[in-house]
Scaffold this motif. Structure first.
Motif, PDB file in Angstrom:
ATOM      1  N   THR A  55       4.562  -6.859  -7.057  1.00  0.00           N
ATOM      2  CA  THR A  55       5.611  -6.336  -8.099  1.00  0.00           C
ATOM      3  C   THR A  55       4.625  -4.596  -7.556  1.00  0.00           C
ATOM      4  N   ALA A  56       3.870  -4.400  -7.691  1.00  0.00           N
ATOM      5  CA  ALA A  56       3.749  -2.252  -7.435  1.00  0.00           C
ATOM      6  C   ALA A  56       3.889  -2.122  -6.579  1.00  0.00           C
ATOM      7  N   SER A  58       6.143  -2.933  -4.306  1.00  0.00           N
ATOM      8  CA  SER A  58       7.332  -3.062  -4.404  1.00  0.00           C
ATOM      9  C   SER A  58       8.248  -1.775  -5.463  1.00  0.00           C
ATOM     10  N   ASP A  59       7.436  -0.553  -5.665  1.00  0.00           N
ATOM     11  CA  ASP A  59       7.313   0.448  -6.628  1.00  0.00           C
ATOM     12  C   ASP A  59       8.104   1.468  -6.452  1.00  0.00           C
ATOM     13  N   PRO A  60       8.530   2.106  -5.980  1.00  0.00           N
ATOM     14  CA  PRO A  60       8.645   3.231  -5.119  1.00  0.00           C
ATOM     15  C   PRO A  60       8.153   4.290  -6.364  1.00  0.00           C
ATOM     16  N   ARG A  61       7.582   4.585  -7.446  1.00  0.00           N
ATOM     17  CA  ARG A  61       7.167   5.497  -8.665  1.00  0.00           C
ATOM     18  C   ARG A  61       5.923   5.745  -7.415  1.00  0.00           C
ATOM     19  N   LEU A  62       4.944   4.713  -6.706  1.00  0.00           N
ATOM     20  CA  LEU A  62       3.679   4.228  -6.295  1.00  0.00           C
ATOM     21  C   LEU A  62       3.799   5.018  -5.053  1.00  0.00           C
ATOM     22  N   SER A  63       4.664   5.328  -4.140  1.00  0.00           N
ATOM     23  CA  SER A  63       4.594   5.206  -2.980  1.00  0.00           C
ATOM     24  C   SER A  63       4.403   6.934  -2.469  1.00  0.00           C
ATOM     25  N   GLU A  71      -5.300   6.839 -10.913  1.00  0.00           N
ATOM     26  CA  GLU A  71      -4.512   6.217 -12.297  1.00  0.00           C
ATOM     27  C   GLU A  71      -5.645   6.447 -13.213  1.00  0.00           C
ATOM     28  N   ALA A 274      -0.371   1.305  -5.504  1.00  0.00           N
ATOM     29  CA  ALA A 274      -0.654   0.232  -6.033  1.00  0.00           C
ATOM     30  C   ALA A 274      -1.467  -1.068  -6.761  1.00  0.00           C
ATOM     31  N   SER A 277      -2.992   0.138  -9.782  1.00  0.00           N
ATOM     32  CA  SER A 277      -1.740  -0.476 -10.833  1.00  0.00           C
ATOM     33  C   SER A 277      -1.504  -1.510 -11.555  1.00  0.00           C
ATOM     34  N   GLN A 281      -3.212  -2.656 -15.112  1.00  0.00           N
ATOM     35  CA  GLN A 281      -2.134  -3.808 -16.099  1.00  0.00           C
ATOM     36  C   GLN A 281      -3.211  -5.124 -16.065  1.00  0.00           C
TER      37      GLN A 281
END
Length: 385
Positions: A55-56, A58-63, A71, A274, A277, A281
């Motif tokens: 999931t992480a 593919s998260d654009p915020r972590l690119s 983090e 990624a 993150s 979690q």
């Protein structure tokens, strides 16, 4: 003609790739190959962590770039886990997330010493530690760890080795390559020695999650005034079976942390976001998985010791964490030749001289990447020497 840096030219090559090149030619005549060369977990990560990683990723915020120190989504839960382990509060601001523990060590050496100075390194040493010092022009001073002392270094001997060039003492526990576990009182004595002599103590606890007694605190340094003396290093690779995601940590007081930003802004900007993150979690939910993993590795260590116990002429001098450290039979060739012969017969182990001076009669095997069901195959291969 221009040539590379002499410091780099004088640095030895990593032994694993060289040995694996020979191992690759093994013809299978003695059965399936047994690779005991690298300290890497052989089992996959926990399924929830694998899902979180997917999931992480593919998260654009972590690119984009992240914080130099890592983090907070990982630093905060990791600080909570460490506070549970050591029984005292550790602040997330005292933690920097690195791209693996090797990078944490390199950064630590940049923080504590400069070219021409010296660092005491327990011997046999982890070869990448010695390589890092050599590249930086920092002298590695061997701190002998002897079999008769359980491969535990002696603070009094260390005190005699300190001179005007010395800037730090390194400890690695549980140890690579021997698996030795340093008692808390020995670690405390080294911390007091460093404080008294104005040195840093660099404590590599990469394998701390594989202690045989999960209820015993590794040491009590964090309960005292540690910030002026201690740099603590660790790896998420082993504990969570994610070596390819390159995550480690460096804990230090404010004075050192203030300087580390210069290092990481230069060599990495940020560790893989990624992975940070996903692991952040997942940490609280992975306690049971991590404990099961610890028990499994403890079981593999016991199985390895039992398998090797009756091997004629060999001596098992230490077993712990991921490793067994073996003394060759008297009539065997020296370690490099022995390791090459074993590679030709389908077993890959690392020769003692890869871990420093005085190790010509030793081999290190890393048993974590094979199951207990294959431990029984190791003695027959060793006997082919």
């Amino acid at each position: 003609m221009a040539t590379p840096s002499q410091w780099l030219l004088d640095t030895g090559s990593p032994p694993i790739p060289a040995m694996r090149a020979r191992f690759a030619a093994y013809d299978g005549a003695n059965g399936a190959p047994i690779d005991l060369s690298q300290a890497a977990p052989g089992d996959p990560p926990a399924p929830p962590l694998l899902a979180a990683l997917g999931t992480a990723a593919s998260d654009p915020r972590l690119s984009g770039y992240g914080p130099l120190a890592g983090e907070m989504a990982l630093r905060a839960p990791f600080a909570a886990e460490l506070s549970r382990l050591y029984g005292t509060a550790i602040d997330p601001a005292e933690i920097t997330i690195t791209s693996g523990c090797n990078q944490a060590f390199f950064a630590a050496m940049l923080a504590v010493a400069r070219a021409g100075e010296a660092v005491l390194l327990p011997t046999p040493w982890y070869f990448n530690h010695e390589m890092a010092l050599s590249m930086l022009g920092i002298a590695p001073v061997p701190l002998p760890c002897r079999p008769e002392a359980g491969f535990v270094p002696d603070p009094e001997e260390a005190a005699r080795l300190i001179d005007a060039r010395t800037r730090a003492i390194v400890l690695v526990t549980p140890n690579n390559p021997t698996g030795a576990i340093y008692p808390p009182e020995v670690i405390a004595a080294f911390a007091e020695l460093c404080r008294a002599r104005g040195l840093f103590l660099v404590l590599d606890e990469t394998y701390v999650d594989f202690l045989p007694d999960a209820d015993r605190r590794p040491h009590d340094l964090f309960a005292g005034a540690w910030r002026d003396v201690l740099l603590r290093l660790s790896s998420f690779s082993k504990s969570y079976a994610i070596p390819g995601h390159r995550l480690g940590s460096l804990i230090a007081g404010a004075a050192v942390q203030a300087q580390l930003g210069k290092v990481f802004d230069t060599i990495q900007i940020c560790a893989p976001r990624a992975a940070q993150s996903a692991l952040g979690q997942s940490l609280p939910a992975l306690r049971d998985w991590r404990e099961a993993n610890r028990r499994e590795m403890t079981g593999r260590a016991e199985a390895c010791r039992a398998a090797l116990g009756g091997l004629n002429g060999w001596r098992v001098e230490s077993v712990g964490a991921y490793f067994a450290y073996l003394r060759l039979p008297q009539d065997a060739p020296d370690a490099w030749d022995a390791a090459r012969r074993l590679a030709d017969r389908g077993l890959l182990a690392l020769p003692g001289p890869a871990f420093g001076p005085g190790q010509e009669r030793h081999l290190r095997i890393a048993f974590a990447n094979i199951g207990r069901d294959r431990m029984a195959e190791i003695p027959a291969r060793l006997a082919m020497l």
